[in-house]
Design an enzyme around this catalytic site. Structure first.
Site, PDB file in Angstrom:
ATOM      1  N   HIS A 103      -4.420   3.990 -11.941  1.00 49.78           N
ATOM      2  CA  HIS A 103      -5.530   4.613 -12.666  1.00 49.78           C
ATOM      3  C   HIS A 103      -5.181   6.000 -13.216  1.00 49.78           C
ATOM      4  O   HIS A 103      -6.034   6.654 -13.810  1.00 49.78           O
ATOM      5  CB  HIS A 103      -6.768   4.731 -11.773  1.00 49.78           C
ATOM      6  CG  HIS A 103      -7.282   3.420 -11.257  1.00 49.78           C
ATOM      7  ND1 HIS A 103      -7.475   2.325 -12.072  1.00 49.78           N
ATOM      8  CD2 HIS A 103      -7.624   3.015  -9.999  1.00 49.78           C
ATOM      9  CE1 HIS A 103      -7.930   1.302 -11.336  1.00 49.78           C
ATOM     10  NE2 HIS A 103      -8.014   1.696 -10.079  1.00 49.78           N
TER      11      HIS A 103
HETATM   12 ZN   LIG Z   1      -7.982  -1.437  -6.576  1.00 47.79          ZN
END
Ligand SMILES: [Zn+2]
Length: 297
Positions: A118
């Protein structure tokens, strides 16, 4: 077997949902069950700021290094800000770099850490300060060790940072199979995305994955980075898929077999896993390492 691990990954995040204890528990279980012996464990090396700059902007790295991230940035990171996070994440990013090199030498290697998919070039997100996957790929490319790479991201959450970093780069094929209605809200396009419905179980998951892997491998990667999240497990607190232990074991086997038959080295990173009982998360990750050992070329 090559297993990269450091006890320093067990950062005290004060009751945070990310169980950093899992790394030690996995290492202990691998030794106790004879999957690995102590000689298989390799220590990570702190990732240099220069290597981080292969992926991240200098402005972002300066704010991280100086501890001057804004309140908004820390909120997006979703971690309590601790000065020791910087070294912890540098070490974890370095661990993926070490594991990737070992995978090229030995055909496979696992990092008991990483999978920080992320993180974007200019900000961290969702427990991910640096994108270790991208840094490891860029390092190998920069050193002339590889030309092409593929990312097989089987974490329950979409690999948004990785997708964005390699968008428009034909040398890296990104693939994410994830729960569609889950974090992150904004999902930049991977080269191949499979967004699964809530509650998807073993049969559907394995069928979609098996259909996708030949497409991924047609991109002729020199290495596959396998993001082996434990959070597609049914009952995961941050996931809404419904894979069983056996389904996840088959998932691993399918990925390793596809890479093995294509003759492509695999480096495994662990990514997420938030079962109510941390031992369930540990079981899933330990099974992944077992499958890797069995699939060794
Ligand atoms: Zn995850």
């Amino acid at each position: 077997m090559s297993i990269v691990y450091s006890p320093k990954y067990e950062l005290d995040l004060g009751g945070h949902i990310w169980p950093t204890i899992k790394y030690r528990l996995i290492a202990e279980r691998l030794l106790a069950e004879g999957v690995a012996d102590a000689a298989d464990l390799v220590s990570p090396v702190l990732c240099s700021w220069e290597a981080l700059a292969l992926v991240h902007t200098s402005e972002y790295l300066t704010r991280v290094r100086d501890g001057t991230l804004s309140e908004d940035e820390i909120q997006t990171l979703e971690l309590p800000w601790l000065p020791e996070l910087v070294e912890g994440f540098r070490l974890m990013t370095g661990g993926t770099c070490v594991a990737a090199e070992l995978a090229l030498e030995h055909g496979s290697a696992v990092h008991l850490g990483g999978g920080l998919h992320h993180a974007f070039p200019n900000h961290g997100e969702g427990f991910c300060l640096f994108n270790d996957i991208a840094v490891a790929i860029r390092r190998l490319q920069g050193a002339g060790r590889i030309q092409r790479a593929s990312v097989v991201d089987c974490d329950v959450h979409h690999g948004n940072g990785t997708a964005m970093i390699f968008e428009g780069d034909p040398s890296v094929f990104t693939f994410s199979i994830h729960q569609h209605h889950n974090y992150p809200l904004f999902k930049p396009r991977s080269d191949l995305d499979i967004g699964l419905a809530d509650g998807t179980g073993d049969a559907e998951y394995l069928s979609r994955l098996s259909d996708a892997l030949p497409i991924v491998l047609r991109s002729s990667p020199d290495v596959v980075v396998y993001v082996a999240g434990a959070d597609p497990f049914r009952g995961d607190r941050l996931g809404g898929l419904a894979l069983s232990f056996e389904g996840l074991r088959k998932r691993d086997a399918v990925v390793f077999e596809a890479a093995r038959s294509a003759g492509v080295p695999v480096v495994v990173v662990l990514a997420g896993g938030y079962a109510a009982d941390v031992e369930d998360t540990v079981d899933v990750h330990v099974a992944t390492v077992r499958e890797m050992a069995q699939a060794r070329p």
